[in-house]
Write an enzyme that holds these catalytic residues in place. Sequence first.
Site, short mmCIF file in Angstrom:
data_model
loop_
_atom_site.label_atom_id
_atom_site.label_comp_id
_atom_site.label_asym_id
_atom_site.label_seq_id
_atom_site.Cartn_x
_atom_site.Cartn_y
_atom_site.Cartn_z
N ARG A 117 0.86 -1.18 0.00
CA ARG A 117 0.00 0.00 0.00
C ARG A 117 0.90 1.23 0.00
NH1 ARG A 117 -3.89 -0.49 5.06
NH2 ARG A 117 -4.73 1.46 4.24
N HIS A 118 0.33 2.37 -0.30
CA HIS A 118 1.04 3.65 -0.18
C HIS A 118 1.41 3.87 1.30
CE1 HIS A 118 -2.66 5.05 1.63
NE2 HIS A 118 -3.29 4.42 0.65
N GLU A 138 -7.87 3.36 -5.81
CA GLU A 138 -8.58 2.72 -4.69
C GLU A 138 -10.07 2.52 -5.02
OE1 GLU A 138 -8.82 0.67 -2.67
OE2 GLU A 138 -8.32 1.32 -0.63
N ASN A 173 -5.58 8.80 6.10
CA ASN A 173 -5.40 7.70 7.05
C ASN A 173 -5.32 8.24 8.47
OD1 ASN A 173 -3.17 6.03 4.74
ND2 ASN A 173 -5.31 5.51 5.15
N ARG A 184 -1.13 9.70 -3.35
CA ARG A 184 -0.43 8.98 -2.28
C ARG A 184 0.42 7.82 -2.77
NH1 ARG A 184 -5.99 8.46 -2.09
NH2 ARG A 184 -7.02 6.52 -1.51
N HIS A 207 -3.46 0.44 -3.16
CA HIS A 207 -4.32 0.80 -2.03
C HIS A 207 -4.87 -0.46 -1.37
CE1 HIS A 207 -4.43 4.93 -3.67
NE2 HIS A 207 -4.29 4.28 -4.81
#
Length: 426
Positions: A227-228, A310, A234, A278, A376
């Site tokens: 994932r980023h 995402e 987040n 991201r 994502h």
Amino acid sequence: MRMPIHEPRPDAEQLAVVLVGLPARGKSYIARKIGRYLAWLGWSTRSFNVGAYRRERLGSHHREAFFSPDNVEGRRQREAMATQALGDLVDWMQAGGEVGIYDATNTTRARRDRIRAELAGAGVQTLFIESVCEDPALIEANIRETKLSSPDYAGVDADVAVADFRARIAHYERAYEPLGEGETSYVKFIDAGRRLEVEGLRGYLPGKILSFLMNTHLKRRPLWLTRHGESLYNVAGRIGGDPSLSALGQAYAVQLATFMRLRVGQRAPVVFTSTLTRTRQTARHLSGPPGGPEAGPALPPPVAWRLLDEIDAGVCDGMTYEEIAEQLPAEFRARQADKLRYRYPRGESYVDVIHRLEPVILELERQRKPVLVVAHQAVIRALYGYFKDLAPEDCPHLPVPLHTVIELRPGPYGLDEQRFTLIEEP
Ligand code: F6P
């Protein structure tokens, strides 16, 4: 039986994929790959392996003489196993199964004619896939990599086992009739996919399988999924959007570059990101400083792919889960009840994400280079689910933490997985 999640089709298709080929030609490997691909797309798929029937019902002690065409009792027993497996496949399809895979040698025309007739009688379409390989190096590698670890040779010296298996192949060669003249609906997969020969192929699923076979190969290379780094959303507990990385997320981007440059060795991977800020920020140090030469060579610039964006949370984009529960309680409950199929209003479901990722899977199958995917949570879950051959139902719930690189190394019996946590969860 699971409710299918594939796109609805105008005509209900039931397909049997019937493997053909001498032993050690990678039939089971092809069968597993096709099964995994179609199951991931939501088709109810099951494989029936005649070798496994023999081992389960007759034991795994059989040596080459058992497989000789002159061994009347051996032949009778092998036919019985093949008949049982086919009967089970037909029963399963009549109970609503969509793709049955019949994994056996099926090297004689008489056997194939019987299979075709029985399946046609049950209203099931047949697609034969013959794996042809005359390259001694490929055959040798296949015997050593897959057959020696088969229960058939448990506790047998490696060279003795190889010699026995070669003798087994020779028995089959005597009776082998390749697919040809007068036979239809088949693909010959020649020399591990270097060449394909197609005859009389019709239908949606056979077309899909063909495009899959055209892309796939047997070359092994690692795949890294991550994932980023942590984003500002987040931190705030918000979903979707197009936020930048937090300070911690930026630290992950630096660590990821250092880790990957040391990890990849000589073969530079292809790097894919989504089009969102991201993931692009997370990948930005891979192809340049920091790190310096001691951290290994830089990677090529990433390719940003919209298909990797995402899951689209539609009207919920930018909200926290608490806000959704409060403001749209029915939506919140519906998602909890069926996270796989639930589609955000004006957004996507996991099923939608899986279907949109299909071209990505074909590209990952096609690539001969190692690949790093920076994407994502929902997207990594769906990709990981494919490679690990997990039920689509499981995908939406898989743990895919931030700041962790998942390394997958494909092998003949699945995948070796290692996870590297570069920054511990705060
Ligand atoms: O929270 C981060 C995120 O990537 C969101 O943008 C996305 O909606 C969510 O994860 C997907 O995870 P889940 O399906 O568990 O809500």
